[in-house]
Motif scaffolding. Structure first.
Motif, short mmCIF file in Angstrom:
data_model
loop_
_atom_site.label_atom_id
_atom_site.label_comp_id
_atom_site.label_asym_id
_atom_site.label_seq_id
_atom_site.Cartn_x
_atom_site.Cartn_y
_atom_site.Cartn_z
N UNK A 65 3.55 19.85 5.64
CA UNK A 65 3.00 18.55 6.04
C UNK A 65 1.96 18.09 5.05
N UNK A 66 1.12 19.01 4.60
CA UNK A 66 0.09 18.68 3.63
C UNK A 66 0.71 18.18 2.33
N UNK A 67 1.75 18.89 1.90
CA UNK A 67 2.42 18.46 0.66
C UNK A 67 3.07 17.08 0.82
N UNK A 68 3.66 16.81 2.01
CA UNK A 68 4.29 15.52 2.27
C UNK A 68 3.26 14.40 2.25
N UNK A 69 2.09 14.66 2.82
CA UNK A 69 1.01 13.66 2.82
C UNK A 69 0.60 13.33 1.41
N UNK A 70 0.42 14.37 0.60
CA UNK A 70 0.00 14.14 -0.78
C UNK A 70 1.05 13.35 -1.55
N UNK A 71 2.32 13.62 -1.29
CA UNK A 71 3.40 12.90 -1.96
C UNK A 71 3.44 11.44 -1.51
N UNK A 72 3.23 11.21 -0.20
CA UNK A 72 3.27 9.85 0.34
C UNK A 72 2.17 8.99 -0.24
N UNK A 73 1.05 9.65 -0.55
CA UNK A 73 -0.05 8.91 -1.13
C UNK A 73 0.28 8.36 -2.51
N UNK A 74 1.23 8.99 -3.15
CA UNK A 74 1.61 8.53 -4.50
C UNK A 74 2.72 7.50 -4.48
N UNK A 75 3.29 7.17 -3.33
CA UNK A 75 4.42 6.23 -3.22
C UNK A 75 3.97 4.91 -2.60
N UNK A 76 4.58 3.78 -3.06
CA UNK A 76 4.35 2.46 -2.46
C UNK A 76 5.66 1.94 -1.90
N UNK A 77 5.54 0.80 -1.13
CA UNK A 77 6.75 0.22 -0.55
C UNK A 77 7.65 -0.37 -1.61
N UNK A 135 0.86 -1.19 0.00
CA UNK A 135 0.00 0.00 0.00
C UNK A 135 0.89 1.24 0.00
N UNK A 136 0.27 2.40 -0.13
CA UNK A 136 1.05 3.66 -0.21
C UNK A 136 1.80 3.92 1.08
N UNK A 137 2.85 4.73 0.95
CA UNK A 137 3.64 5.11 2.12
C UNK A 137 2.77 5.87 3.10
N UNK A 138 1.84 6.66 2.57
CA UNK A 138 0.93 7.42 3.43
C UNK A 138 0.15 6.49 4.35
N UNK A 139 -0.37 5.33 3.72
CA UNK A 139 -1.13 4.39 4.53
C UNK A 139 -0.28 3.85 5.66
N UNK A 140 1.01 3.60 5.36
CA UNK A 140 1.89 3.09 6.39
C UNK A 140 2.24 4.13 7.43
N UNK A 141 2.27 5.46 7.01
CA UNK A 141 2.68 6.53 7.92
C UNK A 141 1.52 7.42 8.33
N UNK A 142 0.33 6.98 7.98
CA UNK A 142 -0.85 7.81 8.22
C UNK A 142 -0.97 8.22 9.68
N UNK A 143 -0.82 7.27 10.56
CA UNK A 143 -0.93 7.57 11.99
C UNK A 143 0.13 8.57 12.42
N UNK A 144 1.34 8.43 11.85
CA UNK A 144 2.41 9.37 12.20
C UNK A 144 2.11 10.77 11.70
N UNK A 145 1.57 10.82 10.46
CA UNK A 145 1.19 12.15 9.92
C UNK A 145 0.13 12.81 10.77
N UNK A 146 -0.89 12.03 11.11
CA UNK A 146 -1.98 12.58 11.92
C UNK A 146 -1.47 13.03 13.28
N UNK A 147 -0.59 12.25 13.86
CA UNK A 147 -0.04 12.63 15.16
C UNK A 147 0.76 13.92 15.07
N UNK A 148 1.56 14.05 13.99
CA UNK A 148 2.36 15.27 13.80
C UNK A 148 1.46 16.50 13.61
N UNK A 149 0.40 16.32 12.82
CA UNK A 149 -0.53 17.44 12.58
C UNK A 149 -1.21 17.86 13.88
#
Length: 702
Positions: A496-508, A413-427
């Motif tokens: 952070x918003x831009x990083x989230x959008x970029x992570x959504x486009x990346x996979x493992x 899955x996307x990197x965002x899915x893997x780091x979603x919790x971390x992104x949300x916590x940072x926000x």
């Protein structure tokens, strides 16, 4: 042996002559019987074995007529085919004291017992010499009374005639120099003959068959010539040859001790009730020597020969279990021959045993079949369990692959899915920080307003250095104050918003487009699987099957755990079966048939329960658990401990009989028990020797 031979036997209508004729005929010889009684000769001739190559005949003739008539000699020779074997067996038995004997009796005895054999030999020698290729032989039937220490009152003339026959035999054999073998046989007291029926003596009775067999042996053995052969009392037929005499230079019949040939005895020293040989070999028929080389032989005609210790001879006890003919008491003569009755008992016992063994072996075979079926079921079960192992392993590997693929699917899955919790916590942290900053700014603004009012309304003429210093520092603060704090926070939020959008486009496994994010699988298995799939997709024609599952990782893990436990149980069962198959369960695995059978019986006040492949109980006391089968016995150990003693143990032995049944229990050692069981499962084909050894005489029926 005697095919093509013609045997002329005088006195052949009965007794020793007929017995020898029968044996010669059974070995291929053609027989001519010579005697006086024509009717008896006809009957005897019909008893002889005969095939198409044999030509038996008889001639009724009074042999005494040969003594005084040349005509009789010519008549005899003209009517008989020339023999290759001549047996002089005809004779007169006289049993009268010499002073009571008349001259005719003396003359007839000497004529028939001595003169007639001489004349017959003279009559046929020339014809026999012409047939030297057939190894012609003459056998003169003498008597043990002729040249031994045995003396029977009333037989002096008879003994003299037979002794003369011995002298004639030795001299004639020397004359013929082996071109015709000439021997004499000295039988003992034969009860089936005239002498045997009327004479009472300490001589051991012998059978007609024994005498006939001895005669055949002499005729067969071409090395025997010029011998006077007698059956020695107490010696078996196979050992009689050890007691054959020789003639020394003085014409004396001699013999030497068996284990020391330097000790030479006259032949009449054998069985003279005096021990002359150190090895005791000169007294096989008496108890004079302490350690004779052989036991005393009992012929037991009509039953089975026996051997008895010499110290039991003539002790007044009839040892019918060994010598049913009573020959062990030959001097006392107080033991009647019981061989016929004892053999009848034996035959009944034998028939009963053979009938039982037949049924027992049929039952045993059923037990063996049952045991083999149980073993076969174990083997079939083993094969079935072995087949389940690869099936279970395939299932486990498949589930593990699904489990690993499930991990891979999550990792793809996307990197965002893997780091979603971390992104949300940072926000959330940034928002909280923003709120803290706004709250602090509100307080700072209120303080700035206070200081601004003080700065404007301050009286410079008021001489207060602390106030002046504070107003001065405030003015510097206002002059250098940054206004972009909130904007920095906004900028951070945008990043952070831009990083989230970029992570959504990346996979493992890699980024879309040119971007790429490296990822290393967490297990070796995953790594191999990953690269194998990569290789297979690129180089293999057939696509690699991807194992996927709708189950969650927890569900997959649970199933894998259960299957691994199931596999472990299967492997344990296989181990148990293999151990069972490797154990010794007796011949043909027969003990397997008793795995669920309990043998119960009350003996000596105790109730015994025996499960052969489990354990043994004496009432509630545990005797022992099955350990092993070894040396045709079952062994048990680890039973209940004895009072002030070791743990109980046991040995079980088996015998043939009706069963299974407990026969006896004993305690040969402290706390160690011996059990004897009988049953058909332990029967086998019985031999004649076994039947003889187990047979017991019923003395009440004798």
């Amino acid at each position: 042996m005697f095919k093509g031979q013609n045997a002329l036997i005088t006195g052949g209508s009965r007794g020793i002559g007929l017995a020898i004729a029968t044996k010669l005929a059974s070995q291929g010889a053609s027989i001519t019987l010579l005697a006086r009684d024509e009717e008896l000769l006809k009957n005897s001739l019909n008893q002889l074995p005969c095939d198409q190559n044999q030509n038996h005949s008889y001639k009724s003739f009074d042999l005494l007529s040969l003594v005084n008539s040349d005509v009789a000699i010519k008549m005899l020779k003209d009517g008989i085919e020339s023999p290759t074997i001549l047996i002089n067996c005809a004779g007169i038995t006289t049993h009268a004291l010499l002073h009571q004997s008349n001259s005719e009796m003396i003359k007839n005895t000497i004529d028939l017992n001595l003169t007639v054999p001489i004349m017959l030999c003279q009559l046929f020698i020339k014809d026999m010499l012409r047939q030297k290729k057939l190894y012609p032989s003459i056998l003169n039937i003498s008597s043990v009374l002729s040249y031994t220490n045995h003396v029977i009152p009333g037989t002096s003339v008879y003994a003299a005639s037979k002794a003369g026959l011995l002298g004639f035999t030795r001299s004639l054999s020397h004359e013929l120099r082996g071109r015709i073998r000439v021997n004499a046989m000295l039988p003992g007291l034969v009860k089936e003959t005239d002498m045997g029926s009327i004479v009472k003596s300490d001589l051991i009775p012998i059978s007609l068959d024994c005498v006939a067999t001895k005669a055949i042996n002499i005729l067969e053995d071409r090395s025997i010539n010029g011998q006077s052969i007698a059956d020695v009392i107490g010696v078996s037929p196979e050992n009689q040859s050890l007691y054959e005499s020789t003639i020394d230079e003085n014409g004396t019949q001699i013999w030497h001790c068996l284990n020391d040939s330097s000790i030479i005895l006259t032949y009449d020293q054998i069985n003279d009730n005096y021990c002359d040989c150190p090895d005791g070999s000169d007294e096989p028929g008496t108890n004079a020597c302490p350690k004779p080389p052989f036991k005393f032989y009992c012929a037991n005609e009509g039953h089975f020969p026996g051997y008895i210790d010499q110290f039991k001879l003539n002790d007044g006890v009839c040892d019918y279990d060994i010598c049913c003919d009573g020959s062990d008491e030959y001097k006392l003569g107080n033991c009647v021959n019981k061989c016929e009755e004892i053999h009848r008992q034996y035959e009944e016992y034998k028939n009963e045993q053979l009938a039982f063994i037949k049924k027992a072996l049929e039952k045993k075979q059923k037990v063996i079949d049952s045991a083999q079926n149980k073993r076969k079921k174990l083997i079939d079960n083993l094969h079935q369990l072995k087949r389940q192992i690869p099936e279970r392993k395939i299932q486990i590997n498949k589930l593990k692959l699904q489990y690993e693929n499930s991990e891979l699917d999550q990792q793809d899955t996307s990197v965002f899915e893997g780091l979603k919790d971390h992104f949300n916590g940072l926000a959330n942290k940034i928002e909280a920080h923003k709120r803290d900053i706004l709250k602090q700014e509100s307080k700072v603004s209120a303080l700035e307003n206070i200081l601004e009012i003080l700065s404007k309304n301050f009286n410079p003429n008021f001489n207060d250095p602390a106030v002046k210093d504070s107003i001065h520092k405030y003015q510097e603060y206002v002059s250098n104050k940054e206004e972009a704090i909130l904007e920095d926070i906004h900028e951070t939020n945008q990043m952070i918003h831009n990083l989230i959008e970029k992570a959504k486009t990346l996979s493992h496994n890699g980024a879309k487009g040119e971007d790429h994010l490296n990822y290393y699988p967490p297990t070796i298995y995953n790594l191999i699987h990953y690269y194998f799939q990569l290789f297979a997709k690129k180089f293999l024609k057939k696509p690699v099957i991807e194992y996927t599952s709708n189950l969650s990782q927890n569900e997959l893990s649970y199933k894998i755990e259960n299957l691994e436990k199931e596999l472990e149980k299967i492997e344990q069962k296989i181990k148990v079966i293999k151990t069972n198959l490797s154990l010794n369960y007796g011949p043909d695995n027969i003990l397997r048939a008793y795995d669920s059978i309990t043998i119960s019986k009350k003996l000596g006040g105790y109730n015994y329960r025996i499960n052969l492949l489990d354990g043994i109980y004496q009432d509630d006391v545990f005797i022992g658990k099955f350990k092993e089968f070894k040396d045709d016995k079952l062994f048990y150990n680890n039973g209940d401990r004895c009072w002030n003693g070791p743990k109980r143990s046991a040995t079980v032995e088996f015998i043939c009989g009706e069963g299974p049944d407990l026969i006896s229990v004993s305690e040969p050692e402290k706390c160690h028990y011996h059990f004897l069981l009988q049953g058909e499962s332990w029967c086998h084909q019985i031999t004649e020797d076994e039947l003889k050894s187990k047979f017991k005489i019923n003395y009440k029926l004798l």
